[in-house]
Scaffold this active site. Structure first.
Site, PDB file in Angstrom:
ATOM      1  CG  ASP A   7      -1.905   1.180   1.164  1.00  0.00           C
ATOM      2  OD1 ASP A   7      -2.369   1.509   0.053  1.00  0.00           O
ATOM      3  OD2 ASP A   7      -2.191   1.782   2.212  1.00  0.00           O
ATOM      4  CB  SER A   8       0.183   4.703  -1.053  1.00  0.00           C
ATOM      5  OG  SER A   8      -1.064   4.836  -0.409  1.00  0.00           O
ATOM      6  CE1 TYR A  39       3.081   5.981  -2.950  1.00  0.00           C
ATOM      7  CE2 TYR A  39       2.070   4.227  -4.232  1.00  0.00           C
ATOM      8  CZ  TYR A  39       3.106   4.684  -3.447  1.00  0.00           C
ATOM      9  OH  TYR A  39       4.153   3.849  -3.168  1.00  0.00           O
ATOM     10  N   GLY A  40      -2.397   9.641  -4.146  1.00  0.00           N
ATOM     11  CA  GLY A  40      -3.612   9.994  -4.883  1.00  0.00           C
ATOM     12  C   GLY A  40      -3.599  11.289  -5.663  1.00  0.00           C
ATOM     13  CB  CYS A  70      -2.288   1.097  -3.140  1.00  0.00           C
ATOM     14  SG  CYS A  70      -2.348   2.848  -3.494  1.00  0.00           S
ATOM     15  CG  ASN A  71      -8.747   1.217  -4.140  1.00  0.00           C
ATOM     16  OD1 ASN A  71      -9.684   0.704  -4.709  1.00  0.00           O
ATOM     17  ND2 ASN A  71      -8.485   0.974  -2.861  1.00  0.00           N
ATOM     18  CB  THR A  72      -3.846   5.410  -5.982  1.00  0.00           C
ATOM     19  OG1 THR A  72      -4.916   6.006  -5.230  1.00  0.00           O
ATOM     20  CG2 THR A  72      -3.239   6.451  -6.884  1.00  0.00           C
ATOM     21  CD  GLU A 154      -1.197   7.325   5.891  1.00  0.00           C
ATOM     22  OE1 GLU A 154      -0.093   7.465   6.429  1.00  0.00           O
ATOM     23  OE2 GLU A 154      -1.564   6.265   5.364  1.00  0.00           O
ATOM     24  CB  CYS A 184      -9.422   4.954  -0.543  1.00  0.00           C
ATOM     25  SG  CYS A 184      -7.902   5.527   0.201  1.00  0.00           S
ATOM     26  CB  THR A 185      -5.883   1.171   1.557  1.00  0.00           C
ATOM     27  OG1 THR A 185      -5.264   2.428   1.285  1.00  0.00           O
ATOM     28  CG2 THR A 185      -5.465   0.140   0.556  1.00  0.00           C
ATOM     29  CG  HIS A 186      -5.879   5.353   4.142  1.00  0.00           C
ATOM     30  ND1 HIS A 186      -5.259   4.843   3.029  1.00  0.00           N
ATOM     31  CD2 HIS A 186      -4.896   5.871   4.928  1.00  0.00           C
ATOM     32  CE1 HIS A 186      -3.955   5.051   3.126  1.00  0.00           C
ATOM     33  NE2 HIS A 186      -3.713   5.679   4.269  1.00  0.00           N
TER      34      HIS A 186
HETATM   35  N1  DGL Z   1      -3.765   3.742  -0.643  1.00  0.00           N
HETATM   36  C1  DGL Z   1      -4.388   4.659  -1.557  1.00  0.00           C
HETATM   37  C2  DGL Z   1      -5.567   4.060  -2.263  1.00  0.00           C
HETATM   38  O1  DGL Z   1      -6.087   3.038  -1.876  1.00  0.00           O
HETATM   39  C3  DGL Z   1      -4.882   5.901  -0.896  1.00  0.00           C
HETATM   40  C4  DGL Z   1      -3.913   6.756  -0.270  1.00  0.00           C
HETATM   41  C5  DGL Z   1      -3.068   7.565  -1.185  1.00  0.00           C
HETATM   42  O2  DGL Z   1      -3.528   8.550  -1.786  1.00  0.00           O
HETATM   43  O3  DGL Z   1      -1.921   7.171  -1.267  1.00  0.00           O
HETATM   44  O4  DGL Z   1      -5.983   4.643  -3.255  1.00  0.00           O
END
Ligand code: DGL
Length: 269
Positions: A7-8, A39-40, A70-72, A154, A184-186
């Site tokens: 994950d990011s 990352y987004g 991580c979705n991104t 975060e 999104c993971t969070h």
């Molecule tokens: N982990 C990223 C996701 O699932 C979200 C956090 C980010 O922007 O890095 O998209």
């Protein structure tokens, strides 16, 4: 060999924890790129480079399979990693994303209108819309970029999330969506606040509830991947920048004390 989870940042710990609860004996190693989160808001090339380094590190830790939690990263880098990186480097290992399994679950609900909240990158990439077209083009998806949420989560900002969420979710409420994908993971951390804002009738499609079952199904269908994987219950946690605050957040998110190691994958000198 192990299961890798990338994950990011720290949000992927929610997926790691859910997988561990579902399959306690699986040997697992987690990497969160805390040095570069979020990352987004970044560009394709930068996200690809970050994901490449992270995935390469996890494979060097003897992972047979990596979940790109991580979705991104799933939108920006997964296909290229699968098509360009894996065949040359690790042809008998795999990387799986989270977008398609989430949409498969969404389609099972038989809803006509679903909402999506996610990072700017995910919404602009249109990946959820495009993949849903392939699964069920009759379902309408209404998207809302929610870029402030990850930095707040975060950085110990949960206390202030409520009013921002209300603003973000209102357009989806206006569209009368029947379910919302937390893309999104969070965002699994926000489930109870979202329920409070949008009511109990709304179904939340949360990846911590979806991915473990989908992973289990995948491993059953792919013995060539699952059989070499160890089952001693090993759990290792790496992040790319270690601070007291990240350690505190990691313990909070994982809901227990965990040993965090620094992954030195970036030469900063
Ligand atoms: N982990 C990223 C996701 O699932 C979200 C956090 C980010 O922007 O890095 O998209």
């Amino acid at each position: 060999m192990k299961l890798g989870i990338f994950d990011s940042g720290l949000g992927g710990l929610l997926i790691a924890k859910a997988i561990k609860n579902h399959m306690p004996s699986i040997d697992m190693v987690y990497l969160g790129d805390t040095l570069h989160v979020p990352y987004g808001n970044r560009s394709d090339e930068v996200i690809y480079d970050y994901c490449y380094k992270g995935i390469d590190f996890l494979f060097s830790q003897d992972c047979k399979l990596i979940i790109m939690a991580c979705n991104t990263g799933s939108a920006a880098a997964l296909r290229r990693l699968q098509q360009e990186y894996l065949p040359g480097r690790y042809p008998d290992r795999r990387i799986l994303g989270v977008v398609v399994p989430t949409l498969e679950k969404a389609a099972e609900q038989k809803h006509q209108k679903i909402g999506l909240i996610a990072t700017n990158y995910i919404i602009q990439s249109n990946i959820y819309k495009e993949e849903l077209q392939k699964i069920n083009p009759k379902i309408e998806i209404f998207s809302q970029a929610t870029p402030l949420l990850v930095p707040m989560i975060e950085n110990d900002g949960m206390h202030w999330v409520g009013p921002i969420l209300r603003t973000y979710l209102q357009p989806l409420l206006d569209q009368k969506v029947q379910s919302v994908i937390l893309g999104c993971t969070h965002y699994p951390m926000l489930k109870s606040i979202i329920k409070k804002e949008m009511g109990d009738d709304l179904i939340l499609l949360s990846q911590d509830e979806i991915i473990p079952k989908k992973l289990e199904d995948y491993l059953k269908r792919h013995p060539e991947i699952s059989e070499p994987m160890g089952s001693s219950g090993i759990q290792e946690f790496y992040i790319t920048d270690v601070t007291d605050s990240y350690e505190r957040s990691a313990h909070f998110i994982y809901n227990k004390e965990i040993v965090i190691q620094k992954a030195d994958i970036w030469d900063l000198h």
